[in-house]
Design an enzyme around this catalytic site. Structure first.
Site, PDB file in Angstrom:
ATOM      1  N   ASP A 163       0.766  -1.930   0.276  1.00 26.25           N
ATOM      2  CA  ASP A 163       0.167   0.147   0.022  1.00 26.25           C
ATOM      3  C   ASP A 163       0.823   1.004   0.128  1.00 26.25           C
ATOM      4  O   ASP A 163       0.138   2.152  -0.342  1.00 26.25           O
ATOM      5  CB  ASP A 163      -1.124  -0.373   0.964  1.00 26.25           C
ATOM      6  CG  ASP A 163      -0.482  -0.132   2.183  1.00 26.25           C
ATOM      7  OD1 ASP A 163       0.910   0.121   2.831  1.00 26.25           O
ATOM      8  OD2 ASP A 163      -1.349  -0.358   3.668  1.00 26.25           O
ATOM      9  N   LYS A 190      -1.207  -9.601   2.798  1.00 30.16           N
ATOM     10  CA  LYS A 190      -0.187  -8.752   3.733  1.00 30.16           C
ATOM     11  C   LYS A 190      -1.048  -7.768   4.851  1.00 30.16           C
ATOM     12  O   LYS A 190      -2.458  -7.271   4.089  1.00 30.16           O
ATOM     13  CB  LYS A 190       0.864  -7.931   3.575  1.00 30.16           C
ATOM     14  CG  LYS A 190       1.811  -7.971   5.286  1.00 30.16           C
ATOM     15  CD  LYS A 190       2.785  -7.536   4.235  1.00 30.16           C
ATOM     16  CE  LYS A 190       3.265  -5.833   3.750  1.00 30.16           C
ATOM     17  NZ  LYS A 190       2.611  -4.871   4.401  1.00 30.16           N
ATOM     18  N   GLU A 197      -1.205  -5.267   8.755  1.00 29.70           N
ATOM     19  CA  GLU A 197      -0.312  -4.339   9.502  1.00 29.70           C
ATOM     20  C   GLU A 197      -0.713  -4.816  10.993  1.00 29.70           C
ATOM     21  O   GLU A 197      -2.276  -4.891  11.218  1.00 29.70           O
ATOM     22  CB  GLU A 197      -0.245  -3.454   9.567  1.00 29.70           C
ATOM     23  CG  GLU A 197       0.874  -2.963   8.288  1.00 29.70           C
ATOM     24  CD  GLU A 197       0.613  -1.443   8.522  1.00 29.70           C
ATOM     25  OE1 GLU A 197       0.550  -0.633   9.268  1.00 29.70           O
ATOM     26  OE2 GLU A 197       1.347  -1.429   6.558  1.00 29.70           O
ATOM     27  N   GLU A 248       9.752  -4.259  10.374  1.00 29.90           N
ATOM     28  CA  GLU A 248       9.972  -2.777   9.964  1.00 29.90           C
ATOM     29  C   GLU A 248      10.410  -1.928  11.158  1.00 29.90           C
ATOM     30  O   GLU A 248       9.656  -1.155  11.696  1.00 29.90           O
ATOM     31  CB  GLU A 248       8.738  -2.071   9.136  1.00 29.90           C
ATOM     32  CG  GLU A 248       8.771  -0.966   8.285  1.00 29.90           C
ATOM     33  CD  GLU A 248       7.484  -0.109   7.844  1.00 29.90           C
ATOM     34  OE1 GLU A 248       6.830  -0.604   7.167  1.00 29.90           O
ATOM     35  OE2 GLU A 248       8.545   0.756   7.217  1.00 29.90           O
TER      36      GLU A 248
HETATM   37  O1  KIV Z   1       3.336  -0.901   1.524  1.00 29.10           O
HETATM   38  C1  KIV Z   1       4.244  -1.432   1.369  1.00 29.10           C
HETATM   39  O2  KIV Z   1       5.535  -1.587   0.859  1.00 29.10           O
HETATM   40  C2  KIV Z   1       5.673  -2.122   2.257  1.00 29.10           C
HETATM   41  C3  KIV Z   1       6.678  -2.934   2.453  1.00 29.10           C
HETATM   42  C4  KIV Z   1       7.601  -1.533   2.835  1.00 29.10           C
HETATM   43  C5  KIV Z   1       7.194  -3.907   3.376  1.00 29.10           C
HETATM   44  O3  KIV Z   1       4.471  -2.358   3.442  1.00 29.10           O
END
Ligand code: KIV
Length: 266
Positions: A45, A114, A116, A183
């Protein structure tokens, strides 16, 4: 050419083979990233900041992710395609999260999603994993919580925060995550997390001891230059080269040098 799977990634961790991950947001760059041999293509994102021009990832929508994930999936043959779940598409209820994750897989062609966070999203992760969709976790600096974190800053420096992060990594593994992004955390903490979970950790600003490394493509290629976190290594400066080429076009047209006969029909 065998496609990269969650099983293959786990084997890479076990054998100590470093995992590579880069973001991509469209068809041509997805092709290039895949051709370079990257193992995982993340439709991050970060799209919101490096492609759409927002100042955070928060405005990114499910529609944005569906369109860009589909473009990336069309360009990739070998790498695993992971799609980020945008802000507010998985926080409201596990049911809604499953529906949105399912759309990214079924309609856009992602192989995994993915999301968070730690403890608050464990039930949601279980729900998605139980439906057969692999989930990648994301701990440390979680940009969707930027207002709560108070800025893009290193996480887990204090003992209590470090302990919490380690616990959450183990909980993400138990909930079924096949991999975890770490991160902006200190290298020593990333090392401890990496050693305490059996799923691969992928670091960004988390030092050299993770099982793999990820960077944002537009940082790596020097296309995005609004700001540069310490952990970003620019491997080239495509922005400079692109602007130089475009200026050349403008100059040639203005001076009547383009198009010559070579570029014209008789
Ligand atoms: O959105 C993204 O690019 C990410 C990476 C920084 C891992 O979540």
């Amino acid at each position: 050419m065998a496609q990269v799977t969650t099983v293959a990634l786990k084997k890479m961790k076990a054998s100590g083979e470093p995992i590579t991950m880069l973001t991509a947001y469209d068809f041509p760059f997805a092709q290039m990233v895949d051709e370079a041999g990257v193992d995982i293509v993340l439709v991050g994102d970060s799209l919101g900041m490096v492609v759409l021009g927002y100042d955070s990832t928060l405005p990114v929508t499910q529609g944005d992710m569906l369109r860009h994930t589909a473009a990336v999936a069309r360009g990739v043959e070998r790498a695993m395609v992971v799609a980020d779940m945008p802000f507010m598409t998985y926080q409201i209820s596990p049911e809604q999260a499953l529906e949105n994750a399912g759309q990214l897989v079924k309609e856009a062609g992602a192989q995994a999603v993915k999301l968070e966070g730690g403890d608050p999203v464990l039930g949601t992760i279980r729900k998605i994993v139980d439906a057969g969709i692999p989930v990648m976790g994301h701990l440390g600096l979680t940009p969707q919580s930027i207002h709560q974190l108070g800025g893009y800053r290193v996480q887990g420096r204090e003992k209590k925060a470090a302990e919490r992060l380690k616990g959450e990594a183990c909980a993400l593994e138990s909930a079924g995550c096949f991999s975890i992004v770490l991160e902006a955390i200190p290298s020593w903490l990333a090392k401890e997390v990496t050693e305490s979970v059996s799923v691969p950790t992928i670091g960004i600003g988390a030092g050299p001891h993770c099982d793999g490394q990820v960077l944002v493509l537009h940082d790596v290629l020097g296309i995005f230059q609004e700001f540069k976190p310490k952990f970003v290594k620019r491997y080239t400066n495509l922005r400079e080269g692109a602007v130089r080429a475009l200026k050349e076009f403008v100059k040639e047209v203005r001076e009547g040098e383009f198009p010559t006969a070579e570029y014209s029909y008789e």
